[in-house]
Design an enzyme around this catalytic site. Structure first.
Site, PDB file in Angstrom:
ATOM      1  N   ASP A  20      -4.543 -10.886   1.507  1.00 39.27           N
ATOM      2  CA  ASP A  20      -4.635  -9.423   1.658  1.00 39.27           C
ATOM      3  C   ASP A  20      -5.151  -8.802   0.352  1.00 39.27           C
ATOM      4  OD1 ASP A  20      -4.219  -6.974   2.923  1.00 39.27           O
ATOM      5  OD2 ASP A  20      -2.133  -6.819   2.246  1.00 39.27           O
ATOM      6  N   THR A  39       5.103  -2.406   4.494  1.00 40.38           N
ATOM      7  CA  THR A  39       6.273  -1.639   4.043  1.00 40.38           C
ATOM      8  C   THR A  39       7.360  -1.527   5.124  1.00 40.38           C
ATOM      9  OG1 THR A  39       4.769  -0.383   2.655  1.00 40.38           O
ATOM     10  CG2 THR A  39       6.951   0.547   2.976  1.00 40.38           C
TER      11      THR A  39
HETATM   12  P1  13P Z   1       1.841  -0.629   4.753  1.00 39.72           P
HETATM   13  O1  13P Z   1       2.652  -1.222   3.673  1.00 39.72           O
HETATM   14  O2  13P Z   1       1.667   0.833   4.606  1.00 39.72           O
HETATM   15  O3  13P Z   1       2.352  -1.007   6.108  1.00 39.72           O
HETATM   16  O4  13P Z   1       0.365  -1.235   4.610  1.00 39.72           O
HETATM   17  C1  13P Z   1       0.149  -2.603   4.799  1.00 39.72           C
HETATM   18  C2  13P Z   1      -1.252  -2.991   4.500  1.00 39.72           C
HETATM   19  O5  13P Z   1      -2.184  -2.260   4.728  1.00 39.72           O
HETATM   20  C3  13P Z   1      -1.502  -4.308   3.900  1.00 39.72           C
HETATM   21  O6  13P Z   1      -2.794  -4.460   3.462  1.00 39.72           O
END
Ligand code: 13P
Length: 287
Positions: free
Chosen positions: A84, A232
């Site tokens: 990611d 999150t």
């Molecule tokens: P959130 O933490 O807002 O869910 O975002 C996750 C995300 O986009 C990981 O790249």
């Protein structure tokens, strides 16, 4: 066996649903996401930020853990292990370590540099049969030290990057990592529609899945989003359930301090969140 995200996202885009990317942090997280995907008969993408990779002692540990779990848990649904918001160097490390998918986040570079670096990674991923996610227009907020201004992507730049042959494309559309502020203006569907218009069949990626209202999620899927990232929200569910356990004094009863007991409510809470998201995204029974 881990798979590239290509087939699952192609099917999702055509079938008008989205596959969830759930970020993992440790064994409990990984176990919870894999178990839920199997139970829901849903494809899934395990997201690993560079920070989380480091926390787990390195990408090779992550690959070993995920491959081992897939075998021991008899996971048969399609699973992609995806970096990611990778740096160029982080991407190369994950290719080497055995990930099946990577994201190169070149959104903070001038577009020419983003194009040049993404192009090199397209070649590498093609040779390895891996999927590649690129990003145009940064996602707002902060995730594991990756900070973005949250601007809306330029659809023409999106087309330029999409044409390089990436598998999926993350375009900034007013989305933010972490919780959304009170005064958030919502997603820019205008930008999303313009990006989809120019990029056609390209599966689009919606980052910052935590806290986006259900109707906006559904509308985003109808406009070409085929992958939604959630991080999150699982952290919040895990923390709330763990807090409840401790506040109820359960760690002080019997062997309640045993980590396998102490971490169990949080693990179950992650499962519930993942299940809820898979139902909302429409990926249940799409394995
Ligand atoms: P959130 O933490 O807002 O869910 O975002 C996750 C995300 O986009 C990981 O790249």
């Amino acid at each position: 066996m881990l798979v590239s995200a290509k087939e699952m996202l192609k099917k999702a885009k055509a079938g008008k649903y989205a596959v969830g990317q759930f970020n993992i942090n440790n064994l409990e997280w990984t176990k919870a996401v894999l178990a839920t995907a199997q139970e829901m008969n849903s494809p899934v993408i395990l997201g690993v930020s560079e920070g989380a990779g480091k926390y787990m002692t390195g990408f090779k540990t992550v690959v070993g853990m995920v491959n081992g779990m897939m075998e021991e848990m008899k996971i048969t649904v399609p699973v992609a292990l995806h970096l990611d918001h990778g740096t160029y160097e982080g991407c190369l490390k994950c290719v080497e370590a055995g990930f099946s998918s990577i994201m190169f986040d070149g959104s903070h570079y001038p577009i020419e540099e983003n194009v040049a670096k993404t192009r090199e990674l397209v070649d590498i991923c093609e040779k390895k049969g891996m999927s590649l996610e690129a990003e145009v227009g940064s996602i707002g907020g902060e995730e594991d030290g990756v900070v973005g201004a949250g601007e809306c992507a330029d659809p023409k730049e999106c087309k330029e990057i999409a044409d390089l042959g990436v598998t999926m494309l993350a375009a900034g559309i007013g989305n933010i990592h972490g919780k959304y502020p009170e005064n958030w203006k919502g997603l820019s569907f205008e930008t999303l529609a313009a990006v989809q218009e120019l990029t056609g069949d390209m599966p689009l990626v919606l980052h910052g899945g935590t806290g986006i209202p259900e109707d906006m999620i559904k509308k985003a899927i109808s406009l070409g989003v085929a992958k939604i990232n959630v991080n999150t929200e699982c952290q919040l569910s895990f923390a709330a359930a763990t807090r409840e356990y401790i506040e109820a004094g359960k760690d002080l009863q019997g062997k309640g301090f045993d980590p396998r007991k102490l971490l169990a409510p949080g693990t179950e809470a992650i499962k519930a969140t993942v299940k809820e998201k898979m139902e909302l995204f429409g990926s249940v029974n799409k394995a």
